[in-house]
Design a protein around this motif. Structure first.
Motif, PDB file in Angstrom:
ATOM      1  N   ILE A  77       1.459  -0.859  -0.001  1.00  0.00           N
ATOM      2  CA  ILE A  77      -0.262   0.328   0.107  1.00  0.00           C
ATOM      3  C   ILE A  77       0.770   1.088   0.353  1.00  0.00           C
ATOM      4  O   ILE A  77       0.574   1.901  -0.389  1.00  0.00           O
ATOM      5  CB  ILE A  77      -1.146   0.591   0.989  1.00  0.00           C
ATOM      6  CG1 ILE A  77      -2.031  -1.060   1.142  1.00  0.00           C
ATOM      7  CG2 ILE A  77      -1.780   1.576   1.369  1.00  0.00           C
ATOM      8  CD1 ILE A  77      -2.855  -1.241   2.613  1.00  0.00           C
ATOM      9  N   ILE A  78       2.164   1.253   0.818  1.00  0.00           N
ATOM     10  CA  ILE A  78       2.809   2.550   1.047  1.00  0.00           C
ATOM     11  C   ILE A  78       2.810   2.627  -0.474  1.00  0.00           C
ATOM     12  O   ILE A  78       3.418   3.963  -0.449  1.00  0.00           O
ATOM     13  CB  ILE A  78       3.622   2.220   2.507  1.00  0.00           C
ATOM     14  CG1 ILE A  78       3.432   2.512   3.522  1.00  0.00           C
ATOM     15  CG2 ILE A  78       4.620   3.255   1.777  1.00  0.00           C
ATOM     16  CD1 ILE A  78       4.055   1.978   5.090  1.00  0.00           C
ATOM     17  N   ASN A  79       3.866   1.146  -0.973  1.00  0.00           N
ATOM     18  CA  ASN A  79       4.636   1.591  -2.551  1.00  0.00           C
ATOM     19  C   ASN A  79       3.600   2.095  -3.958  1.00  0.00           C
ATOM     20  O   ASN A  79       4.086   3.517  -4.306  1.00  0.00           O
ATOM     21  CB  ASN A  79       5.188  -0.023  -2.853  1.00  0.00           C
ATOM     22  CG  ASN A  79       5.890  -0.020  -4.553  1.00  0.00           C
ATOM     23  OD1 ASN A  79       6.643   0.973  -4.260  1.00  0.00           O
ATOM     24  ND2 ASN A  79       5.492   0.126  -5.123  1.00  0.00           N
ATOM     25  N   SER A  80       2.393   2.151  -3.940  1.00  0.00           N
ATOM     26  CA  SER A  80       1.429   2.297  -4.275  1.00  0.00           C
ATOM     27  C   SER A  80       1.172   3.710  -4.027  1.00  0.00           C
ATOM     28  O   SER A  80       0.884   4.512  -4.915  1.00  0.00           O
ATOM     29  CB  SER A  80      -0.058   1.270  -4.393  1.00  0.00           C
ATOM     30  OG  SER A  80      -0.718   0.780  -4.811  1.00  0.00           O
ATOM     31  N   LEU A  81       1.215   4.378  -2.570  1.00  0.00           N
ATOM     32  CA  LEU A  81       0.816   5.414  -2.218  1.00  0.00           C
ATOM     33  C   LEU A  81       2.180   6.544  -2.440  1.00  0.00           C
ATOM     34  O   LEU A  81       1.727   7.609  -3.530  1.00  0.00           O
ATOM     35  CB  LEU A  81       0.445   5.571  -0.973  1.00  0.00           C
ATOM     36  CG  LEU A  81      -0.533   5.379  -0.342  1.00  0.00           C
ATOM     37  CD1 LEU A  81      -1.372   5.091   1.440  1.00  0.00           C
ATOM     38  CD2 LEU A  81      -1.767   5.910  -0.647  1.00  0.00           C
ATOM     39  N   ILE A  82       3.294   5.996  -2.701  1.00  0.00           N
ATOM     40  CA  ILE A  82       4.418   7.232  -2.463  1.00  0.00           C
ATOM     41  C   ILE A  82       5.212   6.656  -4.232  1.00  0.00           C
ATOM     42  O   ILE A  82       4.483   8.001  -5.009  1.00  0.00           O
ATOM     43  CB  ILE A  82       5.010   5.898  -1.714  1.00  0.00           C
ATOM     44  CG1 ILE A  82       5.112   6.775  -0.521  1.00  0.00           C
ATOM     45  CG2 ILE A  82       6.694   7.183  -2.373  1.00  0.00           C
ATOM     46  CD1 ILE A  82       6.391   5.824   0.517  1.00  0.00           C
ATOM     47  N   ILE A 142      -1.393  11.098  -9.106  1.00  0.00           N
ATOM     48  CA  ILE A 142      -2.477  10.963  -9.045  1.00  0.00           C
ATOM     49  C   ILE A 142      -3.666  11.359  -8.382  1.00  0.00           C
ATOM     50  O   ILE A 142      -3.076  10.895  -6.877  1.00  0.00           O
ATOM     51  CB  ILE A 142      -2.791   9.324  -9.699  1.00  0.00           C
ATOM     52  CG1 ILE A 142      -1.817   9.067 -10.750  1.00  0.00           C
ATOM     53  CG2 ILE A 142      -4.410   9.312  -9.519  1.00  0.00           C
ATOM     54  CD1 ILE A 142      -1.459   7.762 -11.258  1.00  0.00           C
ATOM     55  N   PRO A 143      -4.645  12.143  -8.888  1.00  0.00           N
ATOM     56  CA  PRO A 143      -5.716  12.925  -7.134  1.00  0.00           C
ATOM     57  C   PRO A 143      -6.141  11.258  -7.164  1.00  0.00           C
ATOM     58  O   PRO A 143      -6.709  11.837  -5.309  1.00  0.00           O
ATOM     59  CB  PRO A 143      -6.728  13.667  -7.949  1.00  0.00           C
ATOM     60  CG  PRO A 143      -6.308  13.666  -9.165  1.00  0.00           C
ATOM     61  CD  PRO A 143      -4.781  12.517  -9.521  1.00  0.00           C
ATOM     62  N   LYS A 144      -6.924  10.544  -7.839  1.00  0.00           N
ATOM     63  CA  LYS A 144      -7.823   9.412  -7.200  1.00  0.00           C
ATOM     64  C   LYS A 144      -7.295   8.183  -8.124  1.00  0.00           C
ATOM     65  O   LYS A 144      -7.433   7.658  -8.884  1.00  0.00           O
ATOM     66  CB  LYS A 144     -10.059   9.420  -8.175  1.00  0.00           C
ATOM     67  CG  LYS A 144     -10.175   9.015  -7.572  1.00  0.00           C
ATOM     68  CD  LYS A 144     -11.795   9.327  -8.260  1.00  0.00           C
ATOM     69  CE  LYS A 144     -12.638   8.192  -7.452  1.00  0.00           C
ATOM     70  NZ  LYS A 144     -14.084   8.488  -7.090  1.00  0.00           N
ATOM     71  N   GLY A 163      -2.245   3.046 -10.721  1.00  0.00           N
ATOM     72  CA  GLY A 163      -1.422   3.562 -10.673  1.00  0.00           C
ATOM     73  C   GLY A 163      -0.577   4.122 -11.788  1.00  0.00           C
ATOM     74  O   GLY A 163      -0.860   3.827 -12.957  1.00  0.00           O
ATOM     75  N   LYS A 164       0.315   4.760 -12.128  1.00  0.00           N
ATOM     76  CA  LYS A 164       1.495   5.036 -13.413  1.00  0.00           C
ATOM     77  C   LYS A 164       1.874   3.969 -13.266  1.00  0.00           C
ATOM     78  O   LYS A 164       2.452   3.937 -14.568  1.00  0.00           O
ATOM     79  CB  LYS A 164       2.100   5.943 -13.023  1.00  0.00           C
ATOM     80  CG  LYS A 164       3.128   5.848 -11.952  1.00  0.00           C
ATOM     81  CD  LYS A 164       3.489   7.140 -10.828  1.00  0.00           C
ATOM     82  CE  LYS A 164       4.934   7.251 -12.148  1.00  0.00           C
ATOM     83  NZ  LYS A 164       5.258   8.446 -11.075  1.00  0.00           N
TER      84      LYS A 164
END
Length: 623
Positions: free
Chosen positions: A523-528, A534-536, A558-559
């Protein structure tokens, strides 16, 4: 002068023949070429001879007033020139016209002079040339035409239709004998020549086939010779390079600090470099006698055998790139009884048919790196717990603040009511007003304190599980929800959504701390990284049981990553945020927890601009 005439004749011959038959027929000198050449010589010689006889024949025709023969001769001569020089007529049509002209000349001579003239000679030649140019079938047709022509002419003369003044046979017997002799000789000559031509055609075709076969065989032999010579030379060069390479390889293998080794497919060592002494304390001679199960603990041996089985299965399915090695981290026994952590990178050795007949590998002592990684892992765990503590503290400050204010309000109202009671008997209205205030304040205190208790309980479960690494039976959904709740402060002010799909009653016997740490790092990897700019974003976690394994699918929007980044995702100390504080251990920790602690497997797929997907498979009961 003679040479120039010969050259001019040869050029005319080549030009005329090239307009009759194909270049391949000329090149191979097959029967079509020879027929065309005979046709050319017939036309050329006929035109040449006609130059010498045309004038006297014309004078005789004029004196005898045989105007039809004169006109016919002129037309035949002009037609001969046209047939010799025409560009558009093929061999078959050209030969057909020549044969019709020959027949026409013979017929014209017979009609003009009678059968006891040169006319039958022309018909005789007509049948012979038909046999040469067109073959046996056409020769039989030509002989039939000759017979009908002579028979019709004789009948017309005998009936008095024409030719009253023509010389004729003295008797019918002489006529029949002469006609039969003519036709028999004509048939014998024409059929013999046709058969001879057919034999020549067959022989020539066989010769061509034989010649081509010999040329192909000769080309094959020359090619084989050149190939053998090239292979011999290449083999010599390869042997020289191999000797040089072997010397260099032996020098490197004997002096490099990493241990290089080879085995057969039964995992019996066939070569071990001298650096084995530094890593395990054994000499080369001693190490060569060891079996695989003797040099490592059961847990490491199980990993090594499993990896080899997976690689073999991928090879059988045709999914293993031959040049791609496999890397694992295992423990090895040292001679003094201690253990050493090593990184082993190995691949199959393939025979000439592409099948594995052994293994080659490099063993590297990673004890210091392992110790450093463990220290960093502990530091990262503490940093994660620190972040969680800060987040939880911030989260519970609001409900605790509201509860504190409400409790203070209750305290103030209680003292006011106490004073009211001391001063006299409170009225019913005052009691009702006080009771309503107590209810309102209590309704604010209770839910806020419950929220604070829930946050503290989630944090306690996650923190205890991550610090105390013990195996136990736990509920997967509860573990996931506690982990996500403890991370809520990191994304609550964003529009990101985390969804968990899991059976409420699904339980496994494993390490809850490792399980929680995997989810936390993902989760942290996705958030960072994944949701940067990406706002949403959306994270979907789907967990289900499949036979004796747990399938954990983690997917974000994500990207994504490119192939280069994805290939190094689980490498220690690899990060794309090094200049912003990243140390590159998060995903390496995930990989190690899954493959070593939980004895599972992780696969990753990603596309730039679409997102990343992890498929994690672990046993329902940790070994």
């Amino acid at each position: 002068m003679n040479r120039k005439i010969i050259n001019a004749f040869q050029k005319l011959e080549s030009l005329s023949i090239s307009r009759m038959v194909s270049p391949d027929a000329i090149k191979n000198a097959d029967i079509a070429y020879w027929r065309a050449r005979i046709l050319f010589l017939l036309l050329f010689s006929g035109l040449l001879i006609s130059l010498f006889v045309f004038i006297p024949v014309s004078i005789l025709a004029i004196k005898g007033k045989i105007w039809g023969l004169l006109i016919f001769d002129i037309l035949v001569w002009i037609s001969g020139i046209w047939l010799l020089l025409s560009r558009r007529l093929g061999y078959q049509l050209r030969a057909g016209i020549v044969l019709l002209l020959l027949y026409g000349v013979g017929l014209m001579v017979i009609i003009s002079v009678g059968p006891l003239s040169g006319g039958p000679a022309w018909l005789f030649t007509f049948a012979i040339l038909v046999a040469i140019f067109l073959g046996t079938g056409a020769a039989i047709v030509a002989l039939t035409i000759n017979a009908l022509t002579l028979a019709t002419t004789v009948w017309l003369i005998k009936t008095g239709v024409f030719g009253h003044s023509f010389p004729f046979f003295s008797s019918d017997a002489n006529m029949y004998a002469a006609g039969a002799s003519f036709m028999m000789l004509n048939a014998l000559a024409a059929i013999s020549i046709a058969v001879l031509v057919r034999g020549l055609v067959s022989t020539h075709q066989k010769e061509i086939r034989l010649t081509r076969a010999l040329e192909e065989k000769n080309d094959e032999l020359l090619l084989s010779k050149a190939k053998i010579e090239s292979e011999i030379e290449e083999r010599k060069q390869t042997e020289e390079r191999l000797k040089t390479s072997e010397k260099r390889y032996r020098f490197l293998a004997d002096n490099v600090t990493d241990n290089i080794w080879t085995t057969d497919m039964e995992m019996n060592f066939t070569y071990i470099s001298p650096s084995i002494k530094r890593i395990r304390g054994y000499s080369v001679e001693e190490a060569l006698t060891h079996k695989l199960e003797e040099i490592m603990p059961p847990s490491s041996y199980e990993i090594a055998v499993q990896i080899m089985a997976e690689e073999l299965e991928m090879h059988i399915r045709g999914e293993k790139p031959p040049e791609r090695p496999r890397k694992i981290e295992i423990e090895l026994y040292r001679k003094d009884g201690s253990r050493v952590w090593c990184e082993v990178e190995a691949n199959f050795i393939y025979d000439s048919t592409g099948n594995p007949n052994g293994m080659i590998g490099v063993t590297r002592d990673i004890t210091e790196r392992k110790q450093t990684a463990e220290q960093l892992l502990r530091s990262e765990k503490m940093a994660t717990l620190g972040d969680m503590v800060a987040g939880v503290a911030h989260e519970i400050s609001t409900p605790l603040g509201v509860g504190l204010i409400s409790a203070s309000f209750l305290s103030d109202r209680a003292r006011e009511f106490e004073k009211l009671c001391h001063s006299g008997t409170p009225s019913t209205r005052e009691i009702e007003k006080y009771a309503q205030k107590i209810v309102d304040a209590s309704s604010m205190v209770l839910p806020n304190l419950e929220r604070a208790a829930e946050l503290l309980n989630s944090f306690k479960n996650v923190a205890v599980d991550q610090v105390i690494e013990e195996k136990r039976r736990f509920n997967v959904r509860s573990n996931m929800e506690d982990t996500v709740n403890s991370l809520r402060p990191r994304y609550k002010r964003t529009e990101h959504v985390i969804t968990i799909e899991c059976d409420d009653h699904l339980e496994i016997n494993s390490y809850p701390g490792a399980f929680s740490q995997i989810t936390t790092n993902l989760i942290i990897n996705s958030l960072i990284h994944g949701f940067e700019d990406i706002p949403k974003g959306t994270i979907l976690i789907n967990i289900k049981q499949k036979q004796n394994t747990l399938q954990y699918t983690y997917q974000d929007t994500g990207k994504g990553m490119d192939e280069k980044t994805m290939s190094r995702l689980f490498d220690p100390f690899f990060t794309t945020k090094r200049n912003r504080g990243g140390i590159g251990l998060g995903m390496h920790v995930v990989h190690n927890l899954i493959t070593q602690t939980l004895k599972g497997r992780i696969e990753v797929g990603s596309s730039v601009g679409i997102g990343t997907r992890f498929l994690i498979t672990i046993p329902m009961t940790a070994r």
